[in-house]
Structures are given as C-alpha cells and as structure tokens.
Design an enzyme around this catalytic site. Structure first.
Site, PDB file in Angstrom:
ATOM      1  N   HIS A 226      42.793 -45.949  11.786  1.00  0.00           N
ATOM      2  CA  HIS A 226      43.966 -45.092  11.968  1.00  0.00           C
ATOM      3  C   HIS A 226      44.057 -44.733  13.458  1.00  0.00           C
ATOM      4  CE1 HIS A 226      46.156 -41.246  11.936  1.00  0.00           C
ATOM      5  NE2 HIS A 226      46.743 -41.711  10.846  1.00  0.00           N
TER       6      HIS A 226
ATOM      7  N   ARG B 296      44.184 -42.088  15.006  1.00  0.00           N
ATOM      8  CA  ARG B 296      43.360 -40.944  15.426  1.00  0.00           C
ATOM      9  C   ARG B 296      41.917 -41.354  15.721  1.00  0.00           C
ATOM     10  NH1 ARG B 296      43.935 -35.330  14.579  1.00  0.00           N
ATOM     11  NH2 ARG B 296      41.900 -35.183  15.529  1.00  0.00           N
ATOM     12  N   LYS B 297      41.512 -42.553  15.301  1.00  0.00           N
ATOM     13  CA  LYS B 297      40.129 -42.985  15.525  1.00  0.00           C
ATOM     14  C   LYS B 297      40.027 -43.728  16.867  1.00  0.00           C
ATOM     15  CE  LYS B 297      40.062 -41.716  11.161  1.00  0.00           C
ATOM     16  NZ  LYS B 297      39.861 -40.392  10.694  1.00  0.00           N
ATOM     17  N   SER B 298      38.795 -44.119  17.236  1.00  0.00           N
ATOM     18  CA  SER B 298      38.574 -44.686  18.575  1.00  0.00           C
ATOM     19  C   SER B 298      39.281 -46.022  18.780  1.00  0.00           C
ATOM     20  CB  SER B 298      37.084 -44.887  18.834  1.00  0.00           C
ATOM     21  OG  SER B 298      36.377 -43.745  18.479  1.00  0.00           O
TER      22      SER B 298
END
Ligand SMILES: *Cc1c(COP(=O)(O)O)cnc(C)c1O
Length: 383
Positions: free
Chosen positions: A183, A185-187
């Site tokens: 997603h 929002r992840k790295s």
C-alpha cells in the site's frame, strides 16, 4: 509578518516516477496484464531479498493474511491470537476464516505484542498467533516461539516491515508464514499489493492455489502447456487474489530501491531521536537490540501526564502549521464493529487503549527535504 511559504508536510508519500512508469508501460505493451512473468520475477527477487524459499504475490496484505491463515487450515472452532493495537485487517482476516479472534495486549514502548499476555491466552483451540511488526519494528518471534506450544503456528503481520530484520533473520522468515503490504503508506508500493512468504513448501503450494480460485495448475502453465484440453483441478474453495503484472513490474523497480529508502529513513529517524530527546513529554520509538528497523513510520508517544496539552490538540496545532500527523494506529477492540459484536470495553486491553490514545506518527518518508525535517523538529520543540 511571516514571509515563509506555507508548508505542507504529508505523513507519507510514495516515491514513484519515471522508472516505475517505464516498467509498467512495458507490461502494458507486452499484452500480459495479470499474474505473469513480472509477478514471478518480483516474487523471486522478494524471496531472495528476505532470505526465504517461497514468496507469493497477492492483492494486499489483507488478502495475504487471509491466504496465510487459510493455508494453515485455520477455520471455524479455531482461535487465533492477535495484538489489540494493529490495523483492523489483522483481526478481520481471522474472521474471514470463520475462526475466533483472541486479542492480547501490547507493550507501550515497542507497540508490539506483550508476549507474556499473549501466552496467557493460549488454549487447546489456539491454532495460530499473528505477531505484528508494527511500524517496521520486528516483534520478538524467537522468544515467542520458545514459549509457545509447538502446534501453534506463527503468522507474521510484516505489512510494515519490508527490509526489516531481527538479528540476522529477515522479517517474513521469522515465523511459519509472513505477510507484507505494498500500500502507498508502506516503504515500497505497487498501488495495492501484498506478498506471502514461507519456507514451507506445502503452505506455499496451498497458498498459490487459494489465491487463484483453488486451481491446481496455474493459468500460465496452461497457457504454455502442450495439452489445450486440460483445465485445472479445483479441489479447494479459492479466491481471486492475484496480483497483476502491471503491479509486479512496479514492485520489481521499487524493491531495488528498498534498502536506499530504509537507509535514508533510518538516518532521519536517528536525527529525530537526537533532536527531540529534550522534549520530556514526547517519547521516541524503540529500536531492535540487534537487527534493522524498517521505519515504515516514526511513531512517538505523547505522555499525557507531562504534555502541555492533550495529544489531539498537539496534532491540530501541528496541522495548522502544515505538519501532518496521525495516531500510530487504532485499538481494534475499541472499533465499532468489534465493540458491538463482541462487547469489548476500552479497558480490556489497557496497553492498546493507551497506544490508541497517545501515539502520534510524525512525518518520515523519502520525499522530505532536510528543511522539512528541521521544520518538524523546531515546531515540536516550540510547543
Ligand atoms: C497496512 C497494514 C495492513 C493492511 O495492508 P493492505 O495491503 O492495505 O491490506 C495490515 N496490517 C498492518 C499492520 C498494516 O500496517
């Protein structure tokens, strides 16, 4: 008069551009759009990077958790232990299997599961436990493994932990199965996307079938096979959780950047720790004794006894100054569905309750400038 330009510093922002565009364009032009050569290559590269035998791409960490639990045979009558402070999907996946969620409390300094509390909740029905590597900090799975009965499987919710490790072992290789998220929002991101990792060939095989309608011969094999009259067997109730090759091609490019992203975040996380250490009401996040924090986000803890104002007022003040913050995540037992369906009270899991009320993620991502970081630290110090 303040002549500085109005800043807006987002809580997270993916780094995607020309490289990802070129890779995706190649997939589109190739005509192979769903799971195909790019997803296969992404899986191989991801498995190699995380030192694990099998990696299976899917549509999200949520569907990955569902696949992981289902491939371990979790079903009605089984109990699965889940930390109460996590993203709602960790618990939802257990309910998708028809099994029972048993919450355990979390530690207020690591935000990860409280192992002693989790062990108290083990019963003969406990089929699995889902430790979460929250915000990129690996849960202490080696200690958990030593103390758990052997039949209880460990599914790592590694949604935030791509590239992270504990000691010399990568996230995704610590438990029986690991699950990652891509997603934004992840790295690293593929828009939406997930990955299931395991060293267990049988789990990998079942997982591969379940994500593709329960089919026992892959579409690709059928496509390239010599026997056009053979359709796959369907001996399991499966789903369609396939990643597209468009996403796979983006994932391959992003994975190459993962270590650079984490190194840069780690550098600024260390800088924040030093710069913010003088703020007595703001506790800084923990780090592994040995291993690598994946720094999906930088989550502080506002001490309600010392803070000059309530956390939400601090968050509003920062927002007014152009700095986005978020609560770390939520206490799942306090969410409407869980509260009403199962009758939980906030105080049932006091650690999760306090983390829900007091955590504050501040901006840490790979699109921030040096000035942005300095502005965040200066603003926090001025409160
Ligand atoms: C983001 C996240 C998920 C869900 O990931 P999706 O890919 O959006 O489904 C699950 N668990 C945790 C801990 C997460 O942070």
């Amino acid at each position: 008069m303040n002549t500085m330009r109005k800043r807006t510093i987002q809580i997270a922002q993916p780094v995607t551009g020309e490289d990802e565009w070129r890779a995706m364009r190649e997939s589109i032009e190739s005509g192979w759009l769903t799971h195909g050569p790019k997803v296969n290559a992404f899986e191989r590269a991801f498995a190699e990077r995380h030192n694990v035998k099998h990696a299976l791409a899917c549509t999200s960490a949520t569907t990955g958790l569902h696949l992981a639990l289902a491939s371990l045979g979790v079903g009605p009558g089984d109990e699965v232990i889940v930390p109460a402070f996590t993203w709602v999907a960790t618990a939802n996946a257990v309910l998708y299997c028809g099994a029972t969620v048993v919450f355990c409390d979390v530690d207020r300094t690591t935000y990860n599961l409280d192992i002693e509390d989790a062990l108290k909740r083990v019963t003969p029905r406990t089929k699995a436990i889902v430790p979460v590597h929250l915000f990129g900090l690996c849960a202490d799975i080696p200690t958990l493994r030593k103390k758990l009965p052997a039949q209880v499987k460990i599914v790592e919710d590694a949604a935030c932990a791509a590239g992270g490790s504990l000691g010399n072992t990568s996230a995704g290789a610590l438990g029986d199965v690991g699950v990652f998220s891509f997603h934004p929002r992840k790295s690293i991101t593929t828009g939406e996307g997930g990955m299931v990792t395991t060293n267990d060939a049988k789990v990998a095989e079942v997982c591969a079938m379940l994500r593709n309608h329960g089919a026992s011969v892959s579409e690709q094999e059928r496509h390239h096979g010599a026997k056009p009259y053979i359709l796959p067997e369907f001996n399991l109730l499966g789903f369609n959780y396939r990643m597209t090759d468009l996403q796979g091609s983006v994932g391959l490019v992003q994975l190459e950047k993962l270590d650079r992203f984490i190194d840069e975040r780690a550098k600024w996380a260390a800088w924040y720790k030093k710069e913010l250490s003088g703020i007595s009401w703001l506790r800084q996040p923990g780090e592994p004794d040995a291993g690598r924090h994946a720094w999906q986000s930088y989550v502080t803890y506002v001490d309600p006894a010392k803070a000059p104002m309530p956390r939400n007022d601090i968050m509003q003040l920062l927002q007014d100054k152009g700095i986005s913050t978020r609560p770390g995540t939520h206490a799942v037992h306090m969410l409407g569905f869980y509260r009403e369906r199962f009758g939980y009270a906030a105080d049932d899991f006091p650690g999760a309750r306090d983390c829900d009320r007091n955590t504050m993620a501040i901006p840490l991502h790979n699109r921030m400038t040096d000035d942005d970081y300095k502005y965040v630290a200066d603003t926090l110090r001025s409160i």
